[in-house]
Design an enzyme around this catalytic site. Structure first.
Site, mmCIF file in Angstrom:
data_model
loop_
_atom_site.group_PDB
_atom_site.id
_atom_site.type_symbol
_atom_site.label_atom_id
_atom_site.label_comp_id
_atom_site.label_asym_id
_atom_site.label_seq_id
_atom_site.Cartn_x
_atom_site.Cartn_y
_atom_site.Cartn_z
ATOM 1 N N GLU A 254 0.866 -1.173 0.000
ATOM 2 C CA GLU A 254 0.000 0.000 0.000
ATOM 3 C C GLU A 254 0.899 1.217 0.000
ATOM 4 O O GLU A 254 1.743 1.374 0.892
ATOM 5 C CB GLU A 254 -0.931 0.037 1.210
ATOM 6 C CG GLU A 254 -1.884 1.215 1.141
ATOM 7 C CD GLU A 254 -2.781 1.341 2.357
ATOM 8 O OE1 GLU A 254 -2.685 2.367 3.053
ATOM 9 O OE2 GLU A 254 -3.556 0.404 2.616
ATOM 10 N N CYS A 288 -2.186 7.831 4.401
ATOM 11 C CA CYS A 288 -2.240 7.545 2.964
ATOM 12 C C CYS A 288 -3.636 7.710 2.390
ATOM 13 O O CYS A 288 -3.786 8.041 1.210
ATOM 14 C CB CYS A 288 -1.762 6.116 2.706
ATOM 15 S SG CYS A 288 -0.058 5.787 3.179
#
Length: 517
Positions: A254, A288
């Site tokens: 990720e 994020c």
């Protein structure tokens, strides 16, 4: 503000999987709120990684032999320990990251959700699964799930508990060992999570935490692991993907995000504006999946901007180990410089600061005000590059179609948020976005917390998924076993080969009438 108990950090230091750790060079970890030392951890080497991996590999053989239901019982106990020790875990997280208390609680809750979900579904997902054989009656076929072996987890500093142990959990449940490298700035959060796993009954060698710099420890892990799980920047992800590709091992990551929010003219503007504070400034924007771009239909853009600005200005910044503050600190001088540079570039090219825009050393050395920009144009760095800090831009648009087009015009594709007048309209817009997750009438938390669904990114935002069945099965290799009974594919005695081949073709053609074929 109470000083964290340094005895806790001394105890956690002993859990680092480095032999003779007390005699090694050490790195001092500082409390972000004040800069005071919390404790130190040894600086690992490639040799330490090799030794930890060897021990983990030996332990993995015995762990994989245990039934998945037995492995799951360890994780059920672990979840109970996380719940019981949640306050202490939040203290450690806050000390290392400087985030607000509620953001630290998000991490603890995320770990609870992951342990519960994967412990519940692992036995069934890992069970042997029958599939139709090539030839009915003659063939019996099933698929087993075999562990990869030793999984390397390289975790980031922004969510140091849930993005380390949260990824270790499914890998362990799948029958693997794990070697974990926490970020050098936040090792104690990962160690605190690992300590509870050991208390829950996980064999000590099966989960090894090796502290040290990424170019040394991280690269050594990639060289000797059987699978890599990485969370971090897109640039580092590219490098690690190449390394894994050269070794032909699996890789999941990720990576970064430049996440959009769309607000339609018929949305509840006040509700959207209030929720956008969390969506944009959780963990001071160091997330994020947080929002950095907001596209608002022009008819309500002024109203949204006014209400969002007021909500941001009423949010309290603070350094406290309680719930008195809504927004915490940046983690490092480097992050502070990035935010400052992006802001200066935008303002220098004509952007307007609607609120914020200043460091707050009166609160703590790394605090920066949550900042809203308007008038951001494409030549400004913050228009497309991930800031990863408390900086968000508002863009008025004429139509929802224009908002969607602008939202998808990005290399990133991690998360999106849609606020509309109805769920049906919001979901219709959501399906036009090219992100791995979309939240309708929220920012990011419901998608992250839905552990039964996959979580990850498209484009340069990632490879593979965490959460959901995919988040467990990626740590396995499927093995197909097919048994043949009665006859094999050679012609029976006295049957000509041409006739036998016609028989086989007739059977193959008739298979289309069978279910599942």
């Amino acid at each position: 503000m109470p000083v964290p108990d340094t005895e806790v950090f001394d105890r956690l230091r002993t859990l680092v999987a480095i032999d003779d750790a007390r005699t090694r060079p050490a790195r001092t970890i500082e409390e972000v709120f004040t800069g005071r030392p919390l404790g130190s951890v040894p600086v690992g080497t490639a040799e330490d990684v090799a030794a930890a991996t060897a021990r983990a590999g030996a332990a993995q053989i015995h762990w994989a032999a245990r039934p998945p239901a037995e492995r799951a019982r360890v994780l059920h106990r672990y979840r109970s320990l996380v719940v019981a020790r949640r306050a202490a875990l939040m203290d450690v997280i806050q000390a290392e990251t400087g985030k607000a208390r509620w953001a630290a609680q998000e991490e603890v809750m995320g770990l609870m959700f992951a342990a519960r979900y994967f412990a519940r579904v692992a036995p069934a997902l890992l069970d042997s699964r029958g599939v139709p054989g090539a030839f009915p009656v003659l063939n019996r076929a099933f698929v087993d799930r075999r562990p990869k072996g030793v999984v390397a987890v390289i975790s980031p500093w922004n969510y140091p508990l849930v993005l380390s142990l949260g990824d270790a959990i499914p890998a362990l449940l799948a029958g693997n060992a794990v070697v974990l490298k926490p970020d050098s700035r936040t090792p104690f959060s990962a160690l605190a999570g690992a300590e509870l796993l050991y208390r829950a009954g996980l064999p000590r060698d099966l989960l090894a935490v090796v502290t040290g710099p990424g170019p040394v420890v991280g690269e050594a892990m990639v060289d000797c692991c059987d699978y890599l799980m990485f969370t971090g920047s897109s640039d580092t992800g590219r490098v690690l993907a190449q390394r894994c590709g050269a070794r032909l091992i699996g890789f999941s990551a990720e990576l970064g995000g430049k996440n959009p929010m769309i607000v339609t003219a018929n949305a509840d503007i006040g509700r959207a504006a209030r929720a956008a504070v969390r969506a944009c400034f959780s963990n001071a924007g160091q997330l994020c999946i947080s929002i950095e771009r907001i596209y608002v239909e022009r008819a309500v853009a002024a109203e949204f901007t006014e209400k969002f600005t007021a909500a941001v200005e009423s949010a309290k910044l603070g350094a406290a180990y309680d719930n008195s503050a809504e927004i915490g600190s940046l983690i490092s001088a480097a992050q502070l410089r990035t935010v400052t540079d992006h802001l200066a570039d935008a303002v220098g090219k004509g952007a307007e600061v609607r609120t914020g825009g200043k460091p707050r050393p009166d609160i703590g050395p790394l605090f920066f005000e949550p900042t809203i920009l308007t008038g951001v144009t494409d030549e400004m760095v913050c228009a497309r590059a991930e800031t990863f800090g408390p900086l968000v831009s508002i863009y008025p648009v004429d139509t929802v179609a224009e908002a969607v087009a602008a939202a998808v015009d990005s290399e990133y594709g991690l998360n999106g948020s849609v606020w509309a007048g109805s769920l049906a309209e919001g979901e219709r817009i959501a399906r036009q976005l090219t992100t791995g997750t979309v939240c309708v009438n929220e920012g990011y938390a419901p998608a992250w917390g839905t552990t039964a669904a996959p979580m990850g990114g498209t484009g340069i935002s990632g490879v593979g998924r965490r959460h959901g069945p995919e988040g467990l099965l990626k740590f396995t290799e499927p093995q197909t076993v097919v048994s043949t009974r009665f006859l094999n594919l050679d012609p029976p005695p006295l049957v000509p080969r041409d006739l036998w081949q016609r028989v086989l073709m007739t059977i193959a053609r008739s298979l289309r009438f069978l279910p599942g074929r």
